[in-house]
Design a protein around this motif. Structure first.
Motif: not given
Length: 330
Positions: A141, A245, A247, A250-251
């Motif tokens: 990640g 990251s 995560e 992509q947020s």
């Protein structure tokens, strides 16, 4: 206007308590950037602050970057875990820190694989170098936003080092890099892995006899104060992976993600252009502060190369012969 947390005297109290000073507007998303480097002239410090400044101005109302320097939020042994847990969103660790996740970044640690920083920068722009930015995405990640150059490395010790055999029997602090450990062993010395924040004290008390680092790290951390001299070996690259990251990335909305990564790329390019000047200035700063620098004759330098280059073969099956050839030939 937002105030970014910087490593300045006016913020010393806040930073010593592990807090950052920033005036983030209500509704803005706070993005925490943790790194382990101190001072105001270090290339990483300058790049981190420039990145925060640009995001906070150009993405005003959306994102607000807070910078936590000098291990005030997380030390280098905890920061990768903190990124995975979402406690921070941005880091810039040394490429030597990723041995637990991939062997591929070991290519940057190979002694004498890069002639200079320009050579290293050329490699990062090749298809092989660009591919390494996402090497850890699928299973860890982690996503690289760019490579931040810090400089070439030099050995300092509690006695002059002119040839590798001068280091026999000594203890050297190294990063958590298997390549670095084998390189030290090739000199007949003992590698001692430890956190960057612990190095000055270890040199001062004799826990280790020497270390390897860039001019900027040697100057800003004052290693020259507790070492006899530094030898201009130019043996290895120190570079950082400016990272986030997957995560977090992509947020972001597609529009914000594109702007964020564009700023990251532009800051990276500018930072790498300025590193040579910063390194040269900090080399002079060491001399002005009373530090000693040993220069090598061509024959002495060749002895360092001949001693260390066999380490390449030890890691060829892990790093990959094609990747090593791509880096050496960039």
């Amino acid at each position: 206007m937002k105030k970014i947390s910087l490593a300045l005297t006016s913020l010393a109290l806040a930073l010593s308590a592990g807090t950052a000073v920033a005036n983030c507007d209500s509704g803005e998303r706070v993005v925490k950037f943790s790194h382990v480097t101190g001072g105001t002239t270090h290339p990483k410090v300058v790049a981190a602050n420039n990145f925060a400044d640009r995001v906070n101005k150009e993405m005003n109302g959306k994102l607000c970057v807070e910078v936590f320097p000098n291990s005030t939020l997380f030390g280098d042994s905890k920061e990768l875990e903190a990124l995975l847990l979402g406690d921070v969103q941005l880091l810039a660790p040394s490429l030597s820190k990723f041995g637990s996740y991939t062997d591929k970044y070991g290519v940057f640690d190979l002694p004498f694989i890069f002639k200079d920083m320009d050579h290293a920068i050329r490699f990062t722009k090749t298809p092989e170098g660009k591919k390494l930015l996402t090497e850890m995405d699928e299973y860890a990640g982690f996503v690289g936003l760019g490579y931040w150059m810090s400089g070439m490395k030099y050995f300092s010790a509690n006695k002059p080092l002119l040839v590798p055999s001068d280091a026999e029997g000594m203890k050297f602090r190294v990063q958590t890099s298997d390549v670095a450990k084998q390189m030290i062993a090739a000199m007949g010395a003992s590698p001692q892995a430890m956190a960057f924040s612990e190095v000055y004290g270890a040199l001062q008390t004799g826990v280790v006899d020497g270390q390897e680092n860039t001019w900027s790290n040697i100057y800003t951390k004052k290693f020259y104060e507790v070492q006899d001299s530094t030898t201009e070996t130019n043996h290895q690259l120190l570079a950082y992976l400016f990272m986030t990251s997957s995560e977090f990335l992509q947020s972001l909305s597609p529009e914000d993600r594109a702007q964020f990564t564009q700023i990251a790329d532009e800051v990276t390019q500018a930072a790498n252009l300025n590193v040579k000047a910063a390194e040269a200035a900090n080399r002079e700063n060491i001399l002005k502060a009373g530090g000693k620098i040993n220069t090598l004759s061509p024959a002495q330098r060749q002895e360092w190369v001949d001693t260390m280059k066999p380490v390449w073969k030890q890691f060829e099956s892990y790093i990959g012969k094609d990747l090593i050839n791509a880096a050496a030939g960039a």
